[in-house]
Design a protein around this motif. Structure first.
Motif, PDB file in Angstrom:
ATOM      1  N   UNK A   1       0.851  -1.200   0.000  1.00 17.81           N
ATOM      2  CA  UNK A   1       0.000   0.000   0.000  1.00 17.81           C
ATOM      3  C   UNK A   1       0.885   1.249   0.000  1.00 17.81           C
ATOM      4  N   UNK A   2       0.452   2.265  -0.687  1.00 18.69           N
ATOM      5  CA  UNK A   2       1.245   3.478  -0.848  1.00 18.69           C
ATOM      6  C   UNK A   2       1.404   4.259   0.452  1.00 18.69           C
ATOM      7  N   UNK A   3       2.460   5.090   0.491  1.00 28.03           N
ATOM      8  CA  UNK A   3       2.750   5.910   1.667  1.00 28.03           C
ATOM      9  C   UNK A   3       1.665   6.948   1.923  1.00 28.03           C
ATOM     10  N   UNK A   4       1.170   7.545   0.854  1.00 26.74           N
ATOM     11  CA  UNK A   4       0.154   8.589   0.958  1.00 26.74           C
ATOM     12  C   UNK A   4      -1.052   8.217   0.116  1.00 26.74           C
ATOM     13  N   UNK A   5      -2.216   8.512   0.636  1.00 26.48           N
ATOM     14  CA  UNK A   5      -3.441   8.294  -0.136  1.00 26.48           C
ATOM     15  C   UNK A   5      -4.451   9.353   0.271  1.00 26.48           C
ATOM     16  N   UNK A   6      -5.485   9.487  -0.520  1.00 26.38           N
ATOM     17  CA  UNK A   6      -6.507  10.483  -0.236  1.00 26.38           C
ATOM     18  C   UNK A   6      -7.377  10.721  -1.450  1.00 26.38           C
ATOM     19  N   UNK A   7      -7.810  11.982  -1.623  1.00 19.14           N
ATOM     20  CA  UNK A   7      -8.657  12.310  -2.774  1.00 19.14           C
ATOM     21  C   UNK A   7      -8.395  13.738  -3.219  1.00 19.14           C
ATOM     22  N   UNK A   8      -8.609  13.961  -4.512  1.00 19.20           N
ATOM     23  CA  UNK A   8      -8.448  15.289  -5.098  1.00 19.20           C
ATOM     24  C   UNK A   8      -9.669  16.123  -4.761  1.00 19.20           C
ATOM     25  N   UNK A   9      -9.454  17.338  -4.336  1.00 17.08           N
ATOM     26  CA  UNK A   9     -10.535  18.223  -3.917  1.00 17.08           C
ATOM     27  C   UNK A   9     -11.461  18.609  -5.063  1.00 17.08           C
ATOM     28  N   UNK A  10     -10.934  18.756  -6.260  1.00 20.80           N
ATOM     29  CA  UNK A  10     -11.738  19.253  -7.378  1.00 20.80           C
ATOM     30  C   UNK A  10     -12.797  18.263  -7.842  1.00 20.80           C
ATOM     31  N   UNK A  11     -12.521  16.966  -7.736  1.00 19.50           N
ATOM     32  CA  UNK A  11     -13.471  15.983  -8.266  1.00 19.50           C
ATOM     33  C   UNK A  11     -13.634  14.722  -7.413  1.00 19.50           C
ATOM     34  N   UNK A  12     -12.944  14.651  -6.281  1.00 19.79           N
ATOM     35  CA  UNK A  12     -13.077  13.495  -5.399  1.00 19.79           C
ATOM     36  C   UNK A  12     -12.350  12.251  -5.875  1.00 19.79           C
ATOM     37  N   UNK A  13     -11.559  12.358  -6.921  1.00 15.57           N
ATOM     38  CA  UNK A  13     -10.842  11.207  -7.469  1.00 15.57           C
ATOM     39  C   UNK A  13      -9.806  10.713  -6.459  1.00 15.57           C
ATOM     40  N   UNK A  14      -9.756   9.397  -6.258  1.00 11.19           N
ATOM     41  CA  UNK A  14      -8.830   8.783  -5.310  1.00 11.19           C
ATOM     42  C   UNK A  14      -7.380   8.987  -5.751  1.00 11.19           C
ATOM     43  N   UNK A  15      -6.496   9.111  -4.755  1.00  9.76           N
ATOM     44  CA  UNK A  15      -5.064   9.321  -4.989  1.00  9.76           C
ATOM     45  C   UNK A  15      -4.273   8.289  -4.187  1.00  9.76           C
ATOM     46  N   UNK A  16      -3.281   7.679  -4.838  1.00 12.22           N
ATOM     47  CA  UNK A  16      -2.344   6.775  -4.180  1.00 12.22           C
ATOM     48  C   UNK A  16      -0.938   7.160  -4.630  1.00 12.22           C
ATOM     49  N   UNK A  17      -0.101   7.613  -3.688  1.00  9.08           N
ATOM     50  CA  UNK A  17       1.257   8.048  -4.021  1.00  9.08           C
ATOM     51  C   UNK A  17       2.285   7.271  -3.213  1.00  9.08           C
ATOM     52  N   UNK A  18       3.230   6.685  -3.897  1.00  7.16           N
ATOM     53  CA  UNK A  18       4.382   6.067  -3.244  1.00  7.16           C
ATOM     54  C   UNK A  18       5.493   7.106  -3.255  1.00  7.16           C
ATOM     55  N   UNK A  19       6.108   7.325  -2.114  1.00  9.78           N
ATOM     56  CA  UNK A  19       7.126   8.356  -1.985  1.00  9.78           C
ATOM     57  C   UNK A  19       8.492   7.696  -1.840  1.00  9.78           C
ATOM     58  N   UNK A  20       9.446   8.174  -2.619  1.00 12.05           N
ATOM     59  CA  UNK A  20      10.804   7.641  -2.597  1.00 12.05           C
ATOM     60  C   UNK A  20      11.812   8.780  -2.601  1.00 12.05           C
ATOM     61  N   UNK A  21      12.987   8.490  -2.060  1.00  7.57           N
ATOM     62  CA  UNK A  21      14.106   9.422  -2.167  1.00  7.57           C
ATOM     63  C   UNK A  21      14.647   9.351  -3.597  1.00  7.57           C
ATOM     64  N   UNK A  22      15.624  10.189  -3.900  1.00  4.50           N
ATOM     65  CA  UNK A  22      16.214  10.182  -5.244  1.00  4.50           C
ATOM     66  C   UNK A  22      16.730   8.805  -5.646  1.00  4.50           C
ATOM     67  N   UNK A  23      17.265   8.068  -4.684  1.00  2.00           N
ATOM     68  CA  UNK A  23      17.847   6.756  -4.982  1.00  2.00           C
ATOM     69  C   UNK A  23      16.943   5.606  -4.572  1.00  2.00           C
ATOM     70  N   UNK A  24      15.786   5.919  -3.985  1.00  2.15           N
ATOM     71  CA  UNK A  24      14.880   4.879  -3.503  1.00  2.15           C
ATOM     72  C   UNK A  24      14.281   4.055  -4.638  1.00  2.15           C
ATOM     73  N   UNK A  25      14.087   2.758  -4.365  1.00  2.00           N
ATOM     74  CA  UNK A  25      13.526   1.850  -5.373  1.00  2.00           C
ATOM     75  C   UNK A  25      12.262   1.200  -4.836  1.00  2.00           C
ATOM     76  N   UNK A  26      11.348   0.919  -5.750  1.00  2.00           N
ATOM     77  CA  UNK A  26      10.106   0.252  -5.376  1.00  2.00           C
ATOM     78  C   UNK A  26      10.366  -1.221  -5.067  1.00  2.00           C
ATOM     79  N   UNK A  27       9.738  -1.703  -3.999  1.00  2.00           N
ATOM     80  CA  UNK A  27       9.739  -3.132  -3.715  1.00  2.00           C
ATOM     81  C   UNK A  27       8.721  -3.792  -4.636  1.00  2.00           C
ATOM     82  N   UNK A  28       8.838  -5.101  -4.814  1.00  2.00           N
ATOM     83  CA  UNK A  28       7.922  -5.822  -5.703  1.00  2.00           C
ATOM     84  C   UNK A  28       6.465  -5.624  -5.289  1.00  2.00           C
TER      85      UNK A  28
END
Length: 103
Positions: free
Chosen positions: A44-71
């Protein structure tokens, strides 16, 4: 800069555009030996929520410059991309704003 610092700066930067929540995932062993499970799926992503303008769901994974996604994180994002929501990987507030606003 630490990932948690990037997450906090992104949360502040997205405030005009979205309602964003920080979600911890995984299991933690408590002092009494029992495990506490946060209840969200693996990856599951680090940040989630919804866009104020239309209620669309948001899922954001946050990484450092050198950070890599796990499988598990790749799998979660790939699954979310099958739906009409907003998701992606952000390494800065500017990237997060572009993802959320579609810029």
């Amino acid at each position: 800069m630490r990932e948690s610092d990037i997450q906090n700066s992104i949360r502040l930067a997205l405030n005009p555009y979205a309602v964003i929540f920080r979600v911890n995932s995984g299991k933690v062993r408590m002092k009494d030996g029992r495990f506490f499970d946060t209840g969200v799926p693996n990856g599951y992503t680090d940040l989630s929520g919804f866009r104020k303008s239309d209620g669309k769901a948001i899922f954001l994974e946050i990484k450092t410059d050198k950070g890599r996604l796990r499988d598990a994180q790749k799998h979660f994002l790939n699954t979310m991309q099958q739906y009409p929501i907003i998701c992606g990987v952000a390494r800065s507030p500017e990237e997060a704003i572009k993802i959320v606003t579609g810029g």
